[in-house]
Design an enzyme around this catalytic site. Structure first.
Site, short mmCIF file in Angstrom:
data_model
loop_
_atom_site.label_atom_id
_atom_site.label_comp_id
_atom_site.label_asym_id
_atom_site.label_seq_id
_atom_site.Cartn_x
_atom_site.Cartn_y
_atom_site.Cartn_z
N ILE A 72 81.09 107.05 -7.26
CA ILE A 72 82.52 106.97 -6.94
C ILE A 72 83.04 105.55 -7.05
CG2 ILE A 72 84.24 107.32 -5.13
CD1 ILE A 72 82.56 109.68 -4.14
N GLY A 75 82.27 99.63 -2.30
CA GLY A 75 83.00 99.20 -1.11
C GLY A 75 82.44 97.88 -0.61
N GLY A 76 83.06 97.37 0.48
CA GLY A 76 82.62 96.11 1.03
C GLY A 76 81.19 96.16 1.56
N MET A 77 80.77 97.33 2.06
CA MET A 77 79.44 97.45 2.65
C MET A 77 78.42 98.03 1.70
SD MET A 77 79.08 96.37 5.77
CE MET A 77 77.79 97.36 6.52
N GLY A 78 78.83 98.60 0.57
CA GLY A 78 77.85 99.18 -0.34
C GLY A 78 78.48 100.13 -1.34
N LYS A 95 77.83 106.98 1.32
CA LYS A 95 77.88 105.52 1.24
C LYS A 95 76.48 104.98 1.48
CE LYS A 95 81.30 103.06 2.85
NZ LYS A 95 82.25 102.34 3.72
N ASP A 188 91.24 96.49 8.36
CA ASP A 188 91.22 96.33 6.91
C ASP A 188 92.09 97.39 6.25
OD1 ASP A 188 90.56 95.09 4.52
OD2 ASP A 188 88.73 96.26 4.23
#
Length: 446
Positions: A72, A75-78, A95, A188
């Site tokens: 997909i 993102g900021g974390m993975g 995620k 955020d």
């Protein structure tokens, strides 16, 4: 049948049996891997993403009971993947915390995100289904939202009309009000974190940077600026410990500005420059980019983006109420998601495109090219502000962009005219003229 890498990987992965491959070869009358893969994809036995991974020799396409079917985004974390539960058959989003980011701090932050999202149950917020660990890979499973995010929607199709923007942002406001009611601050809010379904329904996503408004003791990022530079509230920048629901409302106002104009409030410059302008300057009037906006709609954006939190719209619920008069019942997002031009990364491997470190140094953004919206929405901040800043001083900042005031802006939105400077200038001209006149007369006198 030869033992090509694709065929070996397909059989080893368990997605395709040797018999199935033999039947495909017999049907297409070819042993070419590309033709076989295309036939398998067309038949629905594997997906395009899975075919890419098998061509590369990757055979592990599962995380616990979930079969990964597509990539997909980042993102900021993975990374975020599309997956299917192997028993329930339910589509979901997974995620994944990449292995190279799997430090003690990142694992704590990821676990904290899982706990936060597990307690959310609102039609305007992405729900969490499951979480787990597969070997060294940690993952979070959430509901899969078909469609796209608001940022991609605007970038691909242009700014939304007042009615469509009001519908999307008002739903996001209701999701934020739900979070605020249970004491949660998102931190955020931005177009990339508002998912829009094909029929125009919106859900707030990516709760990873959220914090509890009643205390920050369990937050490893307490006291640091976290979020995205284009949408940070002034109080987040000046004192990250003083944030509250009003901070999310400011960010949502910036999001609404972007949605109807196609531009971030302060384009160009690096993250430090953007923060300074959030605190000190007013963005271009929205009607410069969207002349059809009504004055009441523009005032709603302005009231959401007030520098002083006490002067902002008081709650996300009030934002939704004020936008209600412009809302349509629904609209169709008839802009299909384009396939990725490049091969997506395998599970657990970091993708550099769009990656942003939650706990890394603040990123520097390039100035936007013509037609871009600023290009740095994904720039994450964490090392700026209250004692944690190690960046350049104000004297080292790039010059700020001029922000002219549009004549159509309400008078209360304009900067005060510098009357003192104007009067002083006139007095200087008058005194200088009189002095010159007397000097000439004295020189010409007989």
């Amino acid at each position: 049948m030869d033992n090509s890498l694709f065929k070996q990987s397909a059989i080893k992965s368990g997605l395709i049996s040797k018999t199935q491959i033999e039947k495909v070869i017999e049907k297409v009358e070819s042993d070419d891997d590309a033709i076989i893969a295309a036939t398998l994809v067309k038949s629905g036995l594997i997906t395009e993403y899975q075919a890419q991974q098998l061509h590369a020799g990757r055979t592990k396409l599962t995380l616990g009971p979930y079969l990964i079917t597509d990539w997909i985004g980042q993102g900021g974390m993975g990374q975020v993947f599309k997956a299917v539960h192997n028993v329930m058959g339910r589509e979901c989003a997974v995620k994944v915390l990449p292995l190279e980011k799997s430090t003690a701090l990142s694992r704590d932050s990821f676990a904290r995100e899982i706990r936060l999202q597990a307690g959310l149950d609102c039609p305007y917020v992405v729900r969490a289904f499951d979480a787990g660990q597969d070997g060294n890979v940690h993952y979070l499973v959430t509901e899969y939202i078909p469609g796209t995010d608001l940022r991609k929607l605007v970038r691909r199709g242009g700014a939304l009309s007042m009615s469509h923007a009001a519908l999307v942002v008002s739903q996001a406001a209701r999701g934020l009000q739900y979070a605020h009611d249970i004491g949660l601050i998102h931190r955020d809010v931005k177009p990339g974190n508002i998912l829009v379904t094909p029929d125009g329904r919106a859900k707030v996503s990516d709760i990873g940077l959220a914090t509890w408004s009643m205390g920050l003791d369990d937050d490893p990022r307490a006291g640091k600026i976290v979020g995205t530079a284009d949408y940070l509230s002034p109080e987040q920048i000046r004192n990250p410990r003083s944030i509250g629901p009003a901070s999310d409302i400011y960010s949502l106002g910036c999001t609404l500005y972007y949605t109807v104009t196609g531009k971030v409030p302060f384009p160009g410059g690096d993250s430090k420059s953007k923060c300074k302008r959030h605190c000190e300057q007013t963005p271009w009037h929205p009607r410069k980019f969207a002349p059809d906006l009504s004055e009441d709609f523009v005032d709603t954006i302005a009231d959401m983006m007030e520098k002083d939190p006490a002067r902002r719209i008081a709650s996300a619920a009030e934002v939704a109420e004020r936008l209600e008069s412009w809302c349509t019942t629904s609209f169709e997002v008839d802009r299909p998601i384009e396939r990725q031009a490049w091969t997506a990364p395998p599970i657990g491997i970091e993708s550099e495109e769009g990656a942003a470190s939650v706990e890394g140094a603040s990123e520097t953004s390039r100035p936007p090219k013509a037609g871009e919206d600023g290009g740095d929405e994904n720039a994450q901040l964490s090392s700026l502000g209250s004692g944690a800043a190690s960046g350049p001083s104000d004297s080292q900042l790039p010059p700020l962009l001029d922000q002219p005031v549009d004549p159509a802006m309400a008078r209360r939105r304009r900067r005060p005219f510098p009357i003192g400077f104007f009067v002083g200038l006139l007095l200087g001209i008058l005194i200088g003229g009189l002095t010159a006149l007397f000097s000439v007369r004295e020189y010409l006198a007989p």
